[in-house]
Design a protein around this motif. Sequence first.
Motif, PDB file in Angstrom:
ATOM      1  N   SER A  16      -2.201  -4.792  -4.395  1.00  0.00           N
ATOM      2  CA  SER A  16      -1.608  -3.472  -4.181  1.00  0.00           C
ATOM      3  C   SER A  16      -2.680  -2.390  -4.237  1.00  0.00           C
ATOM      4  CB  SER A  16      -0.514  -3.198  -5.224  1.00  0.00           C
ATOM      5  OG  SER A  16      -1.044  -3.246  -6.549  1.00  0.00           O
ATOM      6  N   PHE A  49      -3.080   2.112  -3.741  1.00  0.00           N
ATOM      7  CA  PHE A  49      -2.562   3.432  -3.390  1.00  0.00           C
ATOM      8  C   PHE A  49      -3.718   4.414  -3.329  1.00  0.00           C
ATOM      9  CE2 PHE A  49      -2.031   3.147  -8.040  1.00  0.00           C
ATOM     10  CZ  PHE A  49      -2.694   4.295  -8.457  1.00  0.00           C
ATOM     11  N   GLU A  53       5.696  -0.728   8.166  1.00  0.00           N
ATOM     12  CA  GLU A  53       5.765   0.534   7.435  1.00  0.00           C
ATOM     13  C   GLU A  53       7.222   0.818   7.071  1.00  0.00           C
ATOM     14  OE1 GLU A  53       3.138   3.934   8.592  1.00  0.00           O
ATOM     15  OE2 GLU A  53       2.821   2.702  10.383  1.00  0.00           O
ATOM     16  N   PHE A 106       6.788   2.478  -4.676  1.00  0.00           N
ATOM     17  CA  PHE A 106       5.645   1.561  -4.685  1.00  0.00           C
ATOM     18  C   PHE A 106       5.579   0.794  -6.010  1.00  0.00           C
ATOM     19  CE2 PHE A 106       1.273   0.951  -6.148  1.00  0.00           C
ATOM     20  CZ  PHE A 106       0.688   0.237  -5.113  1.00  0.00           C
ATOM     21  N   SER A 158       3.615  -1.140   3.902  1.00  0.00           N
ATOM     22  CA  SER A 158       3.137   0.208   3.602  1.00  0.00           C
ATOM     23  C   SER A 158       4.314   1.130   3.298  1.00  0.00           C
ATOM     24  CB  SER A 158       2.342   0.730   4.807  1.00  0.00           C
ATOM     25  OG  SER A 158       1.880   2.037   4.579  1.00  0.00           O
ATOM     26  N   VAL A 159       4.298   1.753   2.104  1.00  0.00           N
ATOM     27  CA  VAL A 159       5.444   2.517   1.604  1.00  0.00           C
ATOM     28  C   VAL A 159       5.280   4.009   1.903  1.00  0.00           C
ATOM     29  CG1 VAL A 159       6.806   3.109  -0.433  1.00  0.00           C
ATOM     30  CG2 VAL A 159       5.784   0.829  -0.229  1.00  0.00           C
ATOM     31  N   HIS A 160       6.274   4.575   2.607  1.00  0.00           N
ATOM     32  CA  HIS A 160       6.265   5.995   2.956  1.00  0.00           C
ATOM     33  C   HIS A 160       7.651   6.598   2.757  1.00  0.00           C
ATOM     34  CE1 HIS A 160       2.322   5.900   5.104  1.00  0.00           C
ATOM     35  NE2 HIS A 160       2.658   4.634   5.276  1.00  0.00           N
ATOM     36  N   ALA A 199       0.476   8.821  -1.711  1.00  0.00           N
ATOM     37  CA  ALA A 199       1.035   8.834  -3.058  1.00  0.00           C
ATOM     38  C   ALA A 199       0.871  10.183  -3.754  1.00  0.00           C
ATOM     39  CB  ALA A 199       0.371   7.733  -3.898  1.00  0.00           C
ATOM     40  N   ALA A 247       7.414   8.203  -2.843  1.00  0.00           N
ATOM     41  CA  ALA A 247       6.781   6.980  -2.325  1.00  0.00           C
ATOM     42  C   ALA A 247       6.088   6.197  -3.439  1.00  0.00           C
ATOM     43  CB  ALA A 247       5.792   7.329  -1.222  1.00  0.00           C
ATOM     44  N   LEU A 248       5.400   6.892  -4.324  1.00  0.00           N
ATOM     45  CA  LEU A 248       4.691   6.189  -5.394  1.00  0.00           C
ATOM     46  C   LEU A 248       5.666   5.530  -6.361  1.00  0.00           C
ATOM     47  CD1 LEU A 248       1.903   5.517  -6.578  1.00  0.00           C
ATOM     48  CD2 LEU A 248       2.100   7.581  -7.979  1.00  0.00           C
ATOM     49  N   THR A 263       0.831  -1.205   0.000  1.00  0.00           N
ATOM     50  CA  THR A 263       0.000   0.000   0.000  1.00  0.00           C
ATOM     51  C   THR A 263       0.868   1.258   0.000  1.00  0.00           C
ATOM     52  OG1 THR A 263      -0.203   0.302   2.411  1.00  0.00           O
ATOM     53  CG2 THR A 263      -1.756  -1.224   1.351  1.00  0.00           C
ATOM     54  N   CYS A 264       0.250   2.356  -0.430  1.00  0.00           N
ATOM     55  CA  CYS A 264       0.905   3.661  -0.411  1.00  0.00           C
ATOM     56  C   CYS A 264      -0.163   4.699  -0.074  1.00  0.00           C
ATOM     57  CB  CYS A 264       1.562   3.964  -1.757  1.00  0.00           C
ATOM     58  SG  CYS A 264       2.572   5.455  -1.776  1.00  0.00           S
TER      59      CYS A 264
END
Length: 226
Positions: free
Chosen positions: A53, A55, A197, A43, A120-122, A10, A39-40, A6-7
Amino acid sequence: MKLVLTCEHAFNTIPPEYQNLSTNARETLKSHRGYDPGALDLFYELKDLSDFSFFHETGRLLVEVNRSKGHSNLFSEFTKNLSGKQKNEILIQYYFPYRDSIEKQISSIIEKGEKALHFSVHTFTPKLNEEIRNTDIGLLYDPTRSEEKEFSKKFKQNIKNHNPDLKIRFNYPYLGKADGFTTYLRKKFPENYLGIELEVNQKFVSQNQMDHQIKNAVFLALKEVG
């Protein structure tokens, strides 16, 4: 184990019906407070590794999908003074659909007897309130959950194997057990759910693109730990 990628931050997009709210927020929208630069891009680099997935397409200045309902920062200074009716409309249209779709997918995985790894992408700003964030990559998890702790240790070692110069810290620059979507989901799914995360320093980001070496190291580390 199924990987749910997840993002949450984004984009910095504000829907047309709320554009008037962003008139005074133009500079803020472009900053780290409006979205997570890079981040995107990261991702998308990891997307092929995932089983599912998601976003979020709306900016956090409208509503913060990584905060629980009722949290003081759920709405930003640009939306916190809206009426209760307007806030509820935002939640129904932009908050719950995103969170519910992910929760439903995780529930489906667990109901089939499998484990769900939620990654989770940050990204984070290198400097906040005059404080220099002293790390390159942060891994946030709940230290009371042994599987999350073990995953994070392996993931960190894998990254270091590919890029030994990177400084990686656990539960920094935020605490993994602080309010967030993963924290909420841990309560919903006390078993067979891992919520991790990933936080990458925005010093590695240029024009919303993540540094290639960082992307490669994270991709290989996630591939190998799985």
